[in-house]
Design a protein around this motif. Structure first.
Motif, PDB file in Angstrom:
ATOM      1  N   GLY A 204       0.846  -1.184   0.000  1.00  0.00           N
ATOM      2  CA  GLY A 204       0.000   0.000   0.000  1.00  0.00           C
ATOM      3  C   GLY A 204       0.880   1.232   0.000  1.00  0.00           C
ATOM      4  N   TYR A 205       0.547   2.205  -0.837  1.00  0.00           N
ATOM      5  CA  TYR A 205       1.414   3.374  -1.022  1.00  0.00           C
ATOM      6  C   TYR A 205       0.659   4.669  -0.756  1.00  0.00           C
ATOM      7  CZ  TYR A 205       3.887  -0.215  -3.710  1.00  0.00           C
ATOM      8  OH  TYR A 205       4.489  -1.375  -4.112  1.00  0.00           O
ATOM      9  N   GLU A 206       1.396   5.666  -0.270  1.00  0.00           N
ATOM     10  CA  GLU A 206       0.838   7.003  -0.069  1.00  0.00           C
ATOM     11  C   GLU A 206       1.576   7.966  -0.992  1.00  0.00           C
ATOM     12  OE1 GLU A 206      -0.098  10.208   3.508  1.00  0.00           O
ATOM     13  OE2 GLU A 206       0.511   8.163   4.000  1.00  0.00           O
ATOM     14  N   PRO A 207       0.994   8.293  -2.135  1.00  0.00           N
ATOM     15  CA  PRO A 207       1.699   9.123  -3.118  1.00  0.00           C
ATOM     16  C   PRO A 207       1.983  10.531  -2.601  1.00  0.00           C
ATOM     17  CG  PRO A 207      -0.235   8.058  -4.083  1.00  0.00           C
ATOM     18  CD  PRO A 207      -0.332   7.890  -2.605  1.00  0.00           C
ATOM     19  N   ASP A 208       3.031  11.149  -3.157  1.00  0.00           N
ATOM     20  CA  ASP A 208       3.316  12.542  -2.825  1.00  0.00           C
ATOM     21  C   ASP A 208       2.197  13.442  -3.338  1.00  0.00           C
ATOM     22  OD1 ASP A 208       5.887  12.394  -1.485  1.00  0.00           O
ATOM     23  OD2 ASP A 208       6.694  11.740  -3.408  1.00  0.00           O
ATOM     24  N   ILE A 209       1.711  13.167  -4.543  1.00  0.00           N
ATOM     25  CA  ILE A 209       0.602  13.917  -5.131  1.00  0.00           C
ATOM     26  C   ILE A 209      -0.300  12.937  -5.869  1.00  0.00           C
ATOM     27  CG2 ILE A 209      -0.096  15.760  -6.721  1.00  0.00           C
ATOM     28  CD1 ILE A 209       2.735  16.918  -6.450  1.00  0.00           C
ATOM     29  N   ILE A 210      -1.602  13.099  -5.683  1.00  0.00           N
ATOM     30  CA  ILE A 210      -2.552  12.311  -6.455  1.00  0.00           C
ATOM     31  C   ILE A 210      -3.700  13.221  -6.873  1.00  0.00           C
ATOM     32  CG2 ILE A 210      -3.779  11.531  -4.389  1.00  0.00           C
ATOM     33  CD1 ILE A 210      -4.322   8.876  -5.878  1.00  0.00           C
ATOM     34  N   VAL A 211      -4.101  13.123  -8.127  1.00  0.00           N
ATOM     35  CA  VAL A 211      -5.244  13.873  -8.638  1.00  0.00           C
ATOM     36  C   VAL A 211      -6.389  12.887  -8.810  1.00  0.00           C
ATOM     37  CG1 VAL A 211      -6.154  15.324 -10.490  1.00  0.00           C
ATOM     38  CG2 VAL A 211      -3.732  15.508  -9.831  1.00  0.00           C
ATOM     39  N   LEU A 212      -7.475  13.153  -8.085  1.00  0.00           N
ATOM     40  CA  LEU A 212      -8.624  12.250  -8.099  1.00  0.00           C
ATOM     41  C   LEU A 212      -9.760  12.817  -8.950  1.00  0.00           C
ATOM     42  CD1 LEU A 212      -8.840  11.177  -4.345  1.00  0.00           C
ATOM     43  CD2 LEU A 212      -7.785   9.949  -6.249  1.00  0.00           C
ATOM     44  N   ASN A 213     -10.540  11.912  -9.508  1.00  0.00           N
ATOM     45  CA  ASN A 213     -11.702  12.264 -10.313  1.00  0.00           C
ATOM     46  C   ASN A 213     -12.952  12.090  -9.457  1.00  0.00           C
ATOM     47  OD1 ASN A 213     -13.650  12.686 -12.232  1.00  0.00           O
ATOM     48  ND2 ASN A 213     -13.058  10.985 -13.558  1.00  0.00           N
ATOM     49  N   GLN A 214     -13.549  13.206  -9.051  1.00  0.00           N
ATOM     50  CA  GLN A 214     -14.716  13.137  -8.167  1.00  0.00           C
ATOM     51  C   GLN A 214     -15.941  12.534  -8.858  1.00  0.00           C
ATOM     52  OE1 GLN A 214     -14.759  13.788  -4.878  1.00  0.00           O
ATOM     53  NE2 GLN A 214     -12.550  14.089  -5.066  1.00  0.00           N
ATOM     54  N   GLN A 215     -15.925  12.470 -10.172  1.00  0.00           N
ATOM     55  CA  GLN A 215     -17.057  11.898 -10.897  1.00  0.00           C
ATOM     56  C   GLN A 215     -17.139  10.381 -10.742  1.00  0.00           C
ATOM     57  OE1 GLN A 215     -16.210  13.628 -14.809  1.00  0.00           O
ATOM     58  NE2 GLN A 215     -17.995  14.955 -14.585  1.00  0.00           N
ATOM     59  N   THR A 216     -16.027   9.759 -10.364  1.00  0.00           N
ATOM     60  CA  THR A 216     -16.022   8.300 -10.205  1.00  0.00           C
ATOM     61  C   THR A 216     -15.649   7.866  -8.795  1.00  0.00           C
ATOM     62  OG1 THR A 216     -13.722   8.197 -10.997  1.00  0.00           O
ATOM     63  CG2 THR A 216     -15.470   7.916 -12.637  1.00  0.00           C
ATOM     64  N   ILE A 217     -15.495   8.832  -7.886  1.00  0.00           N
ATOM     65  CA  ILE A 217     -15.033   8.493  -6.540  1.00  0.00           C
ATOM     66  C   ILE A 217     -16.052   7.639  -5.784  1.00  0.00           C
ATOM     67  CG2 ILE A 217     -15.995  10.435  -5.224  1.00  0.00           C
ATOM     68  CD1 ILE A 217     -12.351   9.184  -5.033  1.00  0.00           C
ATOM     69  N   ASP A 218     -17.301   7.643  -6.212  1.00  0.00           N
ATOM     70  CA  ASP A 218     -18.313   6.828  -5.542  1.00  0.00           C
ATOM     71  C   ASP A 218     -18.028   5.337  -5.657  1.00  0.00           C
ATOM     72  OD1 ASP A 218     -19.678   9.048  -4.720  1.00  0.00           O
ATOM     73  OD2 ASP A 218     -21.201   8.972  -6.305  1.00  0.00           O
ATOM     74  N   THR A 219     -17.191   4.944  -6.599  1.00  0.00           N
ATOM     75  CA  THR A 219     -16.838   3.521  -6.726  1.00  0.00           C
ATOM     76  C   THR A 219     -15.847   3.095  -5.650  1.00  0.00           C
ATOM     77  OG1 THR A 219     -14.983   3.941  -8.242  1.00  0.00           O
ATOM     78  CG2 THR A 219     -17.168   3.671  -9.220  1.00  0.00           C
ATOM     79  N   GLU A 220     -15.293   4.077  -4.937  1.00  0.00           N
ATOM     80  CA  GLU A 220     -14.302   3.785  -3.893  1.00  0.00           C
ATOM     81  C   GLU A 220     -15.013   3.580  -2.558  1.00  0.00           C
ATOM     82  OE1 GLU A 220     -11.343   3.131  -4.595  1.00  0.00           O
ATOM     83  OE2 GLU A 220     -10.987   4.098  -6.536  1.00  0.00           O
ATOM     84  N   THR A 221     -15.284   2.333  -2.233  1.00  0.00           N
ATOM     85  CA  THR A 221     -16.067   2.016  -1.038  1.00  0.00           C
ATOM     86  C   THR A 221     -15.327   2.315   0.262  1.00  0.00           C
ATOM     87  OG1 THR A 221     -15.284  -0.283  -1.150  1.00  0.00           O
ATOM     88  CG2 THR A 221     -17.373   0.240  -2.256  1.00  0.00           C
ATOM     89  N   ARG A 222     -14.003   2.491   0.192  1.00  0.00           N
ATOM     90  CA  ARG A 222     -13.229   2.719   1.405  1.00  0.00           C
ATOM     91  C   ARG A 222     -12.688   4.145   1.492  1.00  0.00           C
ATOM     92  NH1 ARG A 222      -9.514  -2.631   2.154  1.00  0.00           N
ATOM     93  NH2 ARG A 222      -9.177  -1.609   4.153  1.00  0.00           N
ATOM     94  N   TRP A 223     -13.082   4.998   0.552  1.00  0.00           N
ATOM     95  CA  TRP A 223     -12.502   6.330   0.506  1.00  0.00           C
ATOM     96  C   TRP A 223     -12.943   7.200   1.688  1.00  0.00           C
ATOM     97  CZ3 TRP A 223      -8.763   9.267  -0.674  1.00  0.00           C
ATOM     98  CH2 TRP A 223      -8.904  10.651  -0.707  1.00  0.00           C
TER      99      TRP A 223
END
Length: 209
Positions: free
Chosen positions: A85-104
């Motif tokens: 499991g990694y913690e990136p320095d920078i990540i750009v997320l797409n809020q239009q599909t974030i609902d698929t992330e059940t653990r977010w």
């Protein structure tokens, strides 16, 4: 650390998330079942990451994606392998599909490539993680774009050549494999996701001076 890897209890990703100290000031990652305390970013590392976040946010606004593409303060990437499991320095997320992330919402965990527009890793002394392990795992996940920002020219010569010079690799996923394009000096960064980005490699490197 006197324990050998064989003596260590290898953790699964779920065990790692359960173990992770809440509100920790230290960053941890899970590498092949072993918890790794990440080196504390030095001033130059933090300055560069902050500069790049600012430039990406400006470009996101210019592209009309404000509120749609976001850069969270922290997140943990779960690759297909169960013990990393990694913690990136920078990540750009797409809020239009974030609902698929059940653990977010509860755990800040991302496991679907469709939620990610870009991951950036700023290379530190543990450069092999960025050039080998993370590149392999982000590629396998299907992350569309991955940057390796090697401002200290720490990577192996097989990547950045000899003599070593600061280099930024833009890794674009094409037919399931990353195509790595190096940018140095006054080269204008070409990003398949951030087409309006107007930034040279040297401008990024100069942010640490």
């Amino acid at each position: 650390m006197s324990q050998t890897q064989s003596e260590l209890k290898l953790m699964t990703f779920d065990e790692f998330i359960e173990w992770y100290p809440e509100n920790s000031e230290v960053r941890y990652e899970l590498h092949d079942g072993v918890i790794v305390e990440m080196p504390k970013p030095k001033g130059e590392h933090s300055d560069l990451a902050g500069f790049l976040i600012e430039e990406l946010l400006i470009t996101i606004r210019e592209m009309g994606k404000r509120g749609i593409w976001t850069i969270p303060k922290e997140s943990i990437i779960k690759p297909y392998r169960e013990k990393s499991g990694y913690e990136p320095d920078i990540i750009v997320l797409n809020q239009q599909t974030i609902d698929t992330e059940t653990r977010w919402k509860k755990e800040s965990v991302i496991h679907n490539a469709s939620s990610v527009k870009l991951i950036v890793e700023v290379v530190s002394t543990n450069w092999q993680d960025d050039y080998y392990d993370k590149l392999r795992d982000y590629e396998a996940m299907g992350i569309p774009e991955y940057w390796i920002v090697d401002y200290g020219a720490l990577g192996g010569r097989v990547f950045i050549g000899s003599p070593k010079v600061p280099t930024i690799f833009v890794c674009e996923l094409i037919d399931g494999e990353y195509q790595m394009t190096p940018f140095r000096g006054t080269n204008l960064i070409v990003s398949p996701t951030f087409l309006q980005l107007n930034l040279t490699a040297q401008q990024i490197f100069d942010s640490v001076i």
